[in-house]
Design a protein around this motif. Sequence first.
Motif, PDB file in Angstrom:
ATOM      1  N   MET A   1       0.846  -1.195   0.000  1.00 46.43           N
ATOM      2  CA  MET A   1       0.000   0.000   0.000  1.00 46.43           C
ATOM      3  C   MET A   1       0.880   1.243   0.000  1.00 46.43           C
ATOM      4  N   VAL A   2       0.573   2.184  -0.855  1.00 41.78           N
ATOM      5  CA  VAL A   2       1.330   3.422  -0.960  1.00 41.78           C
ATOM      6  C   VAL A   2       0.465   4.569  -0.475  1.00 41.78           C
ATOM      7  N   LYS A   3       0.923   5.248   0.577  1.00 46.60           N
ATOM      8  CA  LYS A   3       0.260   6.454   1.060  1.00 46.60           C
ATOM      9  C   LYS A   3       1.176   7.627   0.802  1.00 46.60           C
ATOM     10  N   THR A   4       0.648   8.694   0.292  1.00 46.72           N
ATOM     11  CA  THR A   4       1.436   9.888   0.061  1.00 46.72           C
ATOM     12  C   THR A   4       0.840  11.026   0.878  1.00 46.72           C
ATOM     13  N   GLU A   5       1.622  12.074   1.044  1.00 43.65           N
ATOM     14  CA  GLU A   5       1.140  13.240   1.794  1.00 43.65           C
ATOM     15  C   GLU A   5      -0.094  13.837   1.127  1.00 43.65           C
ATOM     16  N   ASN A   6      -0.065  13.973  -0.184  1.00 43.75           N
ATOM     17  CA  ASN A   6      -1.231  14.497  -0.888  1.00 43.75           C
ATOM     18  C   ASN A   6      -2.396  13.515  -0.861  1.00 43.75           C
ATOM     19  N   GLY A   7      -2.084  12.219  -0.826  1.00 42.99           N
ATOM     20  CA  GLY A   7      -3.137  11.218  -0.722  1.00 42.99           C
ATOM     21  C   GLY A   7      -3.890  11.333   0.584  1.00 42.99           C
ATOM     22  N   LEU A  96      -9.099   3.655   7.581  1.00 38.50           N
ATOM     23  CA  LEU A  96      -8.967   2.793   6.405  1.00 38.50           C
ATOM     24  C   LEU A  96      -8.855   3.677   5.164  1.00 38.50           C
ATOM     25  N   PHE A  97      -7.625   3.959   4.787  1.00 36.33           N
ATOM     26  CA  PHE A  97      -7.329   4.907   3.716  1.00 36.33           C
ATOM     27  C   PHE A  97      -8.039   4.537   2.411  1.00 36.33           C
ATOM     28  N   ASP A  98      -7.923   3.272   2.005  1.00 36.61           N
ATOM     29  CA  ASP A  98      -8.522   2.855   0.742  1.00 36.61           C
ATOM     30  C   ASP A  98     -10.043   2.951   0.776  1.00 36.61           C
ATOM     31  N   ASN A  99     -10.654   2.561   1.890  1.00 33.05           N
ATOM     32  CA  ASN A  99     -12.112   2.634   1.992  1.00 33.05           C
ATOM     33  C   ASN A  99     -12.618   4.068   1.876  1.00 33.05           C
ATOM     34  N   GLU A 275     -13.869  -4.924  -2.476  1.00 37.97           N
ATOM     35  CA  GLU A 275     -12.860  -5.709  -3.192  1.00 37.97           C
ATOM     36  C   GLU A 275     -13.400  -6.234  -4.521  1.00 37.97           C
ATOM     37  N   GLU A 276     -14.655  -6.712  -4.516  1.00 33.04           N
ATOM     38  CA  GLU A 276     -15.240  -7.241  -5.748  1.00 33.04           C
ATOM     39  C   GLU A 276     -15.504  -6.134  -6.761  1.00 33.04           C
ATOM     40  N   PHE A 277     -15.957  -4.976  -6.286  1.00 34.00           N
ATOM     41  CA  PHE A 277     -16.191  -3.861  -7.202  1.00 34.00           C
ATOM     42  C   PHE A 277     -14.887  -3.402  -7.854  1.00 34.00           C
ATOM     43  N   ILE A 278     -13.816  -3.334  -7.070  1.00 32.58           N
ATOM     44  CA  ILE A 278     -12.520  -2.939  -7.632  1.00 32.58           C
ATOM     45  C   ILE A 278     -12.040  -3.985  -8.631  1.00 32.58           C
ATOM     46  N   ARG A 279     -12.309  -5.271  -8.353  1.00 31.11           N
ATOM     47  CA  ARG A 279     -11.936  -6.324  -9.296  1.00 31.11           C
ATOM     48  C   ARG A 279     -12.655  -6.141 -10.630  1.00 31.11           C
ATOM     49  N   ARG A 280     -13.953  -5.813 -10.567  1.00 32.22           N
ATOM     50  CA  ARG A 280     -14.718  -5.598 -11.796  1.00 32.22           C
ATOM     51  C   ARG A 280     -14.194  -4.378 -12.559  1.00 32.22           C
ATOM     52  N   LEU A 281     -13.843  -3.329 -11.844  1.00 34.44           N
ATOM     53  CA  LEU A 281     -13.304  -2.137 -12.500  1.00 34.44           C
ATOM     54  C   LEU A 281     -11.925  -2.418 -13.095  1.00 34.44           C
ATOM     55  N   ARG A 282     -11.158  -3.283 -12.440  1.00 29.88           N
ATOM     56  CA  ARG A 282      -9.860  -3.689 -13.002  1.00 29.88           C
ATOM     57  C   ARG A 282     -10.070  -4.467 -14.299  1.00 29.88           C
ATOM     58  N   HIS A 531      -2.870   2.660  -7.832  1.00 20.83           N
ATOM     59  CA  HIS A 531      -2.970   2.393  -6.394  1.00 20.83           C
ATOM     60  C   HIS A 531      -3.698   1.096  -6.054  1.00 20.83           C
ATOM     61  N   HIS A 532      -4.681   0.698  -6.864  1.00 12.85           N
ATOM     62  CA  HIS A 532      -5.517  -0.447  -6.508  1.00 12.85           C
ATOM     63  C   HIS A 532      -5.354  -1.654  -7.421  1.00 12.85           C
ATOM     64  N   PHE A 533      -4.981  -1.414  -8.692  1.00 13.58           N
ATOM     65  CA  PHE A 533      -4.925  -2.525  -9.637  1.00 13.58           C
ATOM     66  C   PHE A 533      -3.594  -3.264  -9.561  1.00 13.58           C
TER      67      PHE A 533
END
Length: 533
Positions: A1-7, A96-99, A275-282, A531-533
């Motif tokens: 997981m990559v977190k940045t200051e701007n993120g 939860l940053f990603d959520n 997780e499933e929604f991100i999989r479909r978008l991937r 970030h997610h794929f």
Amino acid sequence: MVKTENGIKYAFHLVTTQFGNLVCESLFILKVCEYLLSKGSLTLPNIVRYTELSQTQVKNSLLVLIQHNCVQAFPLEESGGGFQATPKLITQYVALFDNILHRLRFPKFLTVITQEFESDKLCVQIVEGLLQHGRLSLKQIVDRANSNHKEGNSIGLDTVQEKLGRLLRDHFVERCPDPEPFVAPPTEEETAAKKRGAKSAKIVVESQTLEDRVLAAAVPMDSKRFLPIEQSGGENDQDSLEKHAGDKRKLDASEPDINSEVAEDQCVLWRANFEEFIRRLRHKACVEHVRARLDDGAAIVISSMLGASRTEEKKVKIASSVPLSISSIYDEVIKSEKGRNLTFDHIRAALLELGSPPPFVMVIDDSYSIDFKHIIEEAQRNEVESLVLKRYGRDAYRMFRLLSKAGRLLETDKISDTVFVEKKETTKILYKLWQDDYLQMEKLVVGTATFLLWKVKQHVLWEHVLDEMFHAALNLSLRVSYELEQRKEILNLPADRREGTMKDKYENLKKMRFLMESSLMKLDDAIMLFHHF
């Protein structure tokens, strides 16, 4: 997981946008979330100390954030401090940053579920309710379905359970994770990173963050995670649910029903499975990249392979799809409307093209599987190259592309001769790319001569590009909020009073908002790619 200051700043802005309408509660929620995002996991006393809020205000804020899947609680073992002291379990909270980032994608998630269940509006309504409210019990899902139902007959519990079962089978909905999963104490590296703080460096990268471990510990096994409620038995079956719901309605409002409250607490809570929604978008991103890179025929074949292997892919996280024979792929292709006219020879030719360098499909023993990793990596390179082209021009694009493909250090003269650009201009362009962190530079001294060597260090550059994307998304989102705030009197004006100049202003605002929000969604597609794929 990559977190940045701007993120982190962008995530906080999303929370501000989402919860800013809770009036008096919003300030408390935002303060709590801000410190959890910036400082990492914190105990309740530490949150109270940092935010200077009362314990009750902090607890209520945490409950709202947990309800909307933005915060996870977990007990962490800490030493008692004395000689042979027994370690204590202290509850901590982590944002939860990603959520939080996913909240912007709810319209995309709804589009996915609408396309999947085009003829089943109730399934769409269930997911929409879970996205809106975070977590719901079965009774709350039933009540919401009936409140949105305009016809005479009410929607029964059996009907909702059936639809929920369909969503569970397709992994669009899941049981909520363990409220307080046990996590092993942090390593020395994690402790040192936390002491430095999230703002001590431009980019914070950890191979296995505490947040990752908490999420892994909280998620139940798939056999329980996607288990329909009618199979769980006990206090959660249909008869028990109806009985407790009926008992609760019969009670006077002034009399607290302890048994009903306990039953409500024990009731299973459901949420949308991001997780499933991100999989479909991937999957969608992979298909679109293949379409742009090759043609519609190759995209249809890839899409059909994804559909055929989706069930098996859910069972295990792999870098490629499940191997399929050409006959299985053909059977799947002709099921679709777009692939109905493709012949067996067309599909064989498309697979041959997909398997040629750079390969998007791997061929092993007459079986074909999609190489997700390679498709995503090429899409990422194309995205960065496009940024270089727009920002620095075609000569810079050609130099960057040369270095990216080479994957090693190249000397200035070599780059100049290859791209047919004068050395002076080449040095100027390369230096500009280096200043903006798009290239790495090394100096080689041979006798009295100094040579400049250049290289694209991909993992470092990708993190830098992601941080720039977060920054751009934050600025764009802030601009949208600013424009809407400045012209809120136009938005609040009733439609029948929008005439003449006011109508023109409203239409201009509507067009501006659509343009900026569309740009934000496209930028979010790029963020997901890195970030997610």
